[in-house]
Design a protein around this motif. Sequence first.
Motif, mmCIF file in Angstrom:
data_model
loop_
_atom_site.group_PDB
_atom_site.id
_atom_site.type_symbol
_atom_site.label_atom_id
_atom_site.label_comp_id
_atom_site.label_asym_id
_atom_site.label_seq_id
_atom_site.Cartn_x
_atom_site.Cartn_y
_atom_site.Cartn_z
ATOM 1 N N ARG A 212 0.858 -1.196 0.000
ATOM 2 C CA ARG A 212 0.000 0.000 0.000
ATOM 3 C C ARG A 212 0.883 1.231 0.000
ATOM 4 O O ARG A 212 1.928 1.248 0.664
ATOM 5 N N LEU A 213 0.454 2.251 -0.725
ATOM 6 C CA LEU A 213 1.266 3.475 -0.870
ATOM 7 C C LEU A 213 1.640 4.056 0.485
ATOM 8 O O LEU A 213 2.794 4.408 0.731
ATOM 9 N N TRP A 214 0.659 4.110 1.406
ATOM 10 C CA TRP A 214 0.908 4.818 2.667
ATOM 11 C C TRP A 214 1.688 3.964 3.666
ATOM 12 O O TRP A 214 2.045 4.441 4.731
ATOM 13 N N ALA A 238 3.112 10.983 -3.754
ATOM 14 C CA ALA A 238 2.313 9.937 -4.382
ATOM 15 C C ALA A 238 3.071 9.244 -5.513
ATOM 16 O O ALA A 238 2.508 8.435 -6.246
ATOM 17 N N THR A 239 4.351 9.599 -5.680
ATOM 18 C CA THR A 239 5.151 9.004 -6.759
ATOM 19 C C THR A 239 6.046 7.899 -6.188
ATOM 20 O O THR A 239 6.661 8.073 -5.131
ATOM 21 N N VAL A 240 6.109 6.782 -6.910
ATOM 22 C CA VAL A 240 6.929 5.653 -6.434
ATOM 23 C C VAL A 240 7.892 5.223 -7.538
ATOM 24 O O VAL A 240 7.496 5.114 -8.703
ATOM 25 N N VAL A 300 -0.340 3.252 -9.262
ATOM 26 C CA VAL A 300 -0.955 3.327 -7.932
ATOM 27 C C VAL A 300 -2.465 3.339 -8.137
ATOM 28 O O VAL A 300 -3.017 4.269 -8.735
ATOM 29 N N ARG A 301 -3.100 2.268 -7.682
ATOM 30 C CA ARG A 301 -4.554 2.148 -7.869
ATOM 31 C C ARG A 301 -5.302 3.137 -6.992
ATOM 32 O O ARG A 301 -4.740 3.675 -6.021
ATOM 33 N N GLY A 302 -6.562 3.365 -7.300
ATOM 34 C CA GLY A 302 -7.381 4.314 -6.534
ATOM 35 C C GLY A 302 -7.454 3.961 -5.051
ATOM 36 O O GLY A 302 -7.535 4.844 -4.190
ATOM 37 N N VAL A 306 -0.046 -0.275 -4.577
ATOM 38 C CA VAL A 306 1.027 -0.019 -5.551
ATOM 39 C C VAL A 306 1.235 -1.284 -6.367
ATOM 40 O O VAL A 306 1.480 -2.357 -5.814
ATOM 41 N N GLN A 307 1.112 -1.140 -7.699
ATOM 42 C CA GLN A 307 1.328 -2.285 -8.580
ATOM 43 C C GLN A 307 2.586 -2.043 -9.408
ATOM 44 O O GLN A 307 2.877 -0.888 -9.769
ATOM 45 N N VAL A 308 3.290 -3.127 -9.715
ATOM 46 C CA VAL A 308 4.516 -2.982 -10.531
ATOM 47 C C VAL A 308 4.528 -4.021 -11.624
ATOM 48 O O VAL A 308 3.912 -5.093 -11.508
#
Length: 313
Positions: A212-214, A238-240, A300-302, A306-308
């Motif tokens: 998860r992003l957070w 929000a950038t990975v 990054v999904r709604g 985080v998907q790669v």
Amino acid sequence: MEETSKSINSRRRSLRETLGITRMSLPVGLTDRLEHMRGIDRLIVPLAKTIRRKLPSGSMARDLLHGVPTGHPLHPPLATISLGCFTATAVLDLIGADSRSSSAVLATGIAGAVPAAAAGITDWSVLHLEQQRVGFVHSLVNLTALGLYSGSLLLRLSGKERAGRMLGFAGLAAVSVGGYLGGHLAYRMAAGPTHAEPTTHLVPLGWHDLCRLWDLPDGRPVSRRLGYIHLFVLRHGATVKVLADRCSHLAGPLHQGRLKLENDEVCVVCPWHGSTFRLEDGAVVHGPATSPQPAFEVNVRGDGVVQVRPRPI
Ligand code: FES
């Protein structure tokens, strides 16, 4: 007859036992023992340190000698030029060719050995200690070969053709041992090939949920696991950015490296030997690595997952 072969076998066995080599071939066993020859560390460690000091990490000369601009280590192709010339000299000598031709080919091989040695010693200065032990003996043997070939050339130029040829054959024997040790370093100890190449074979095609992003700290690289592989992950807001975590040079953990701006682009510096990779696409900015770091596309999904997926090359 049977007795003779039994006694040869038992002599071989006792030589192996004396050397502590049991189930492997004699040359491999001897070379493996070089890897653990701690006695030479007091020469190797200060020498490697001096080379690294003279050629600081990120300098143009060091990157050039590693082969960063060509995308491959520079030492092997340069060494091939000299080895080819030395082999050609032996053939010309064996068929009794004109001495001017063999001397010209030999002189080319000797001249080519100088940049090959410079590139080799630069690579050597940033290897693991076991690799450096084998590499040190490899360079001593090659230096001996170079001395024999230089003597051979001088003898030929002073008209002592026969003695020059004999010395040339001795040089060929030495350079063959040096070549064997170089092969051991490259293929058995993996000093030179990229250590990040298997990444793309271990990640199935398509998008994969990573985390998860957070859950990612802001501005600090971390390692996250995706199936069999470890990834370097850096979040900025929000950038990975995601790269393979094992450095392409010798598999150092990139997430433990420091971040750095190079030409206004964010890069990561490997904590082991200072290879610098651009986060955007994994390109090599500074060596010793010459192969890029596999990079991943990120979505990054709604819901914040985080998907790669591997970035197409
Ligand atoms: S492992 Fe050597 S620079 Fe990364």
